[in-house]
Design an enzyme around this catalytic site. Sequence first.
Site, short mmCIF file in Angstrom:
data_model
loop_
_atom_site.label_atom_id
_atom_site.label_comp_id
_atom_site.label_asym_id
_atom_site.label_seq_id
_atom_site.Cartn_x
_atom_site.Cartn_y
_atom_site.Cartn_z
N GLN A 90 0.86 -1.10 0.18
CA GLN A 90 0.05 -0.01 -0.09
C GLN A 90 0.95 1.38 -0.05
O GLN A 90 0.38 2.42 -0.19
CB GLN A 90 -1.04 0.02 1.35
CG GLN A 90 -1.85 -1.27 1.46
CD GLN A 90 -2.37 -1.15 2.75
OE1 GLN A 90 -3.52 -0.43 3.07
NE2 GLN A 90 -1.82 -2.20 3.54
N ASP A 93 6.08 4.82 -1.22
CA ASP A 93 7.16 4.95 -1.44
C ASP A 93 8.00 4.03 -2.25
O ASP A 93 7.52 2.89 -2.82
CB ASP A 93 7.93 5.34 0.08
CG ASP A 93 8.00 3.62 0.88
OD1 ASP A 93 8.22 2.72 0.00
OD2 ASP A 93 7.57 3.63 2.17
N HIS A 108 -1.53 1.55 -4.10
CA HIS A 108 -2.12 2.76 -3.88
C HIS A 108 -1.27 3.58 -4.75
O HIS A 108 -1.26 5.08 -4.39
CB HIS A 108 -2.00 2.97 -2.42
CG HIS A 108 -3.13 2.24 -1.59
ND1 HIS A 108 -3.02 2.38 -0.42
CD2 HIS A 108 -4.27 1.65 -1.94
CE1 HIS A 108 -3.96 1.65 0.05
NE2 HIS A 108 -4.83 1.24 -0.94
N LEU A 202 2.81 -3.83 15.40
CA LEU A 202 3.25 -3.14 16.84
C LEU A 202 2.00 -3.58 17.71
O LEU A 202 2.12 -3.77 18.87
CB LEU A 202 3.42 -1.70 16.91
CG LEU A 202 4.76 -1.28 16.28
CD1 LEU A 202 5.18 0.04 16.43
CD2 LEU A 202 5.96 -1.97 17.12
N ALA A 219 8.76 -4.12 12.80
CA ALA A 219 9.05 -4.88 11.50
C ALA A 219 10.43 -5.19 11.37
O ALA A 219 10.84 -6.32 10.71
CB ALA A 219 8.57 -4.01 10.40
N1 APR Z 1 6.81 -1.98 13.10
C1 APR Z 1 5.60 -2.65 12.72
N2 APR Z 1 4.40 -2.17 12.68
C2 APR Z 1 4.31 -0.85 12.65
C3 APR Z 1 5.35 -0.16 13.03
C4 APR Z 1 6.77 -0.93 13.15
N3 APR Z 1 7.87 -0.19 13.30
N4 APR Z 1 5.21 1.22 13.09
C5 APR Z 1 3.78 1.23 12.97
N5 APR Z 1 3.24 0.02 12.82
C6 APR Z 1 1.94 -0.05 12.51
C7 APR Z 1 1.19 0.64 13.20
O1 APR Z 1 0.80 -0.14 14.45
C8 APR Z 1 -0.32 0.54 12.31
O2 APR Z 1 -1.08 -0.45 12.41
O3 APR Z 1 1.67 0.00 10.97
C9 APR Z 1 0.32 0.54 10.99
C10 APR Z 1 0.23 1.69 10.12
O4 APR Z 1 -0.91 2.37 9.85
P1 APR Z 1 -1.38 3.30 8.92
O5 APR Z 1 -0.60 4.61 9.36
O6 APR Z 1 -2.93 3.37 8.89
O7 APR Z 1 -0.83 2.79 7.67
P2 APR Z 1 -1.55 2.05 6.34
O8 APR Z 1 -2.04 0.73 6.89
O9 APR Z 1 -0.39 1.56 5.34
O10 APR Z 1 -2.49 2.74 5.81
C11 APR Z 1 -3.47 2.26 4.54
O11 APR Z 1 -4.18 4.60 4.15
O12 APR Z 1 -4.19 6.67 4.02
C12 APR Z 1 -4.16 5.40 3.54
O13 APR Z 1 -3.21 5.31 1.14
C13 APR Z 1 -2.89 5.33 2.51
O14 APR Z 1 -1.91 3.04 2.24
C14 APR Z 1 -2.39 3.76 3.04
C15 APR Z 1 -3.39 3.52 3.60
#
Ligand code: APR
Length: 234
Positions: A90, A93, A108, A202, A219
């Site tokens: 998703q 980058d 995305h 996390l 991660a």
């Molecule tokens: N290691 C593992 N998990 C992590 C870490 C880490 N270092 N840091 C954060 N997380 C987890 C958080 O707990 C959270 O559940 O990663 C997740 C990030 O969530 P979001 O910020 O919501 O990102 P994402 O799920 O990729 O968002 C989905 O939303 O805005 C749109 O298009 C955008 O692709 C994006 C989509």
Amino acid sequence: MNKVVVLTGAGISQESGIRTFRGEDGLWEGYAVEDVATPQAFKINPDLVLEFYNQRRAALLDKNIVPNAAHIALCEFESKFSGEFVLITQNIDNLHERAGSKNILHMHGELLKVRSEETGEVFEWKEDLHRKSHPQNREDLVGTMRPHIVWFGEAPFEMITIEHALRDCDLFVAIGTSGVVYPAAGLVHSTPKHCRRVEINLEQTPVSPHFHEKRQGRASSEVPQFFQEILNSL
Ligand code: APR
């Protein structure tokens, strides 16, 4: 095990220094991402939307932003695994590419690409994008360019290929994604019955109950460890 499909989200790039979408206060300049990343927002206030992506693009191009151990572990697994490997991300980058991963589906879109809304042509793009920007020698495209990003309300890219990949996978691993944005959050439901489903995050997410296993942690440590275990078990 013949086929492994991985889904990554912003959490995998967080340790490389890229902000997640819903972390901390989850806001950008006071706006929720859902209020900036939409076709409506781009129509009403294009400068604001372009600025959001200009800032993210510039941040991505900072020389200190590099792939971390999780990106690298996925590339190493892909190169050592004799079966089929598909990486759905998703993330907009390019850290999976820079780590060396090959079979990547950017559902995305990509921050370092722009597209003409009129012709559909896609161009590599590293500078800021403004309303009057156009690719070299393409003055005809002035006023039609937008980030090559899937906004809320738009259909994600590669969905047919993604659904096809999931249909017969043996292992599905979701890494660093909050499980709230669909259809990505629902991809786990497209995996077959026999498929082992693992979530690395996390924290708990709304879709955690649909996975067999949870690896709770960062991660950069959980991903290398998990995929080494898989290689050892083959
Ligand atoms: N290691 C593992 N998990 C992590 C870490 C880490 N270092 N840091 C954060 N997380 C987890 C958080 O707990 C959270 O559940 O990663 C997740 C990030 O969530 P979001 O910020 O919501 O990102 P994402 O799920 O990729 O968002 C989905 O939303 O805005 C749109 O298009 C955008 O692709 C994006 C989509």
